[in-house]
Design an enzyme around this catalytic site. Structure first.
Site: not given
Length: 304
Positions: A103, A130, A133, A221, A260, A288
């Site tokens: 990450r 991402h 996700q 987001d 998310c 997730r």
């Protein structure tokens, strides 16, 4: 394995492979113990150059539930990119572990890791995309609204890495996507061009009503990411694109709302929407775990 299976971006896959992962994730959610020893003896190294809640915990728990183990590492615990090159770090870790999750705020760092590693690399988030996700998002949508193919998704706000990943997903899962963003915060044209070249139904607009009208799902987001210094001006620019009750009223009556997380109530989404009947964000967060299991099995157990 004869070929290393990296999970870097949705654009690298055949749609059928991604669909198989979604179906596997759904099956694992229905029967959580069905693969409890599938990764026995396997170890996942997780490198977090940026903070994480859902990615770290979901992958950690996923490995445990599948019979494997994980090791979480921060930059302070590694010489990654400092005294030791990313390439050397990749080559060393490949001798110790079975897969590496990174990450990072730099997609370039991820690609350097891929270029030198002898084990699968998983994109846990970069400034570009991402994908982990998004797999959870597809799973969540289909739980609540059925097959996503042919459905209409609306994105509001910043054309960031999550918006880019939704664009890739529109091509791979064959749904309609409308992104409403101020011109200064539009997604990179590279992603849109890639999707359009594959026949995807994707369009970017500044008109919120055009994007949201009849949508089966509204997505947003956070406006201010961990590495974003734009601050007050960006918030001012994006304020008209807040997902609130007036926005949701323009979507389909049974539309769902996705985010998310982490969410900033009162900025990108109102408290009323975040806590309201349309919101399925905590189902999304739970998913997730199930999506991560499916990704790990594909990378390490040669799932279809």
């Amino acid at each position: 394995m004869s070929q290393i299976r990296h999970f870097i971006g949705l654009d690298a896959f055949e749609p059928a492979t991604l669909r198989a992962m979604i179906e596997r994730a759904a099956a694992l959610k229905r029967a959580p113990d069905s693969a409890q020893n599938a990764l026995a003896g396997k170890t996942l190294a997780m490198i977090f150059e940026t903070p994480s809640t859902r990615t770290r915990i979901s992958f950690d728990v996923a490995m445990s539930k599948l019979g494997g183990r994980s090791i979480a590492l921060s930059p302070d615990e590694l010489q990654l990119g400092r005294g030791e090159s990313i390439s050397d770090t990749a080559r060393v870790l490949s001798r110790y572990v079975d897969a590496i999750l990174l990450r990072t705020s730099s997609h370039g760092s991820l690609l350097q890791l891929v270029g030198s590693a002898a084990v699968p690399i998983i994109n846990g988030l970069t400034d570009r995309t991402h994908p982990c996700q998004l797999m959870a998002d597809i799973l969540t949508f289909e739980e609540h609204r059925g097959a996503i193919a042919g459905q209409r998704i609306a994105w509001l706000g910043d054309g960031n890495n999550m918006a880019a990943t939704w664009i890739q997903a529109a091509a791979q899962f064959e749904f309609s996507l409308r992104l409403a963003c101020p011109a200064a915060y539009a997604p990179d044209a590279e992603f849109v061009d890639w999707a359009l070249a594959r026949g995807a139904d994707v369009a970017v607009t500044e008109d919120i009503g055009d994007a949201v009208a009849g949508a089966d799902c509204v997505v947003t987001d956070t406006w201010i990411s961990m590495s974003d210094d734009a601050g007050k001006q960006k918030i001012k620019d994006l304020q008209p694109y807040q997902v609130n009750q007036a926005v949701m009223a323009q979507a389909a009556a049974d539309a769902i709302f996705l985010h998310c997380l982490p969410a900033k109530r009162g900025l990108e989404v109102s408290k009323a929407v975040m806590e309201g009947a349309h919101s399925v964000v905590f189902d999304e967060a739970e998913n997730r775990l199930h999506a991560q299991k499916a990704i790990l099995l594909w990378c390490l157990a040669e799932e279809p």
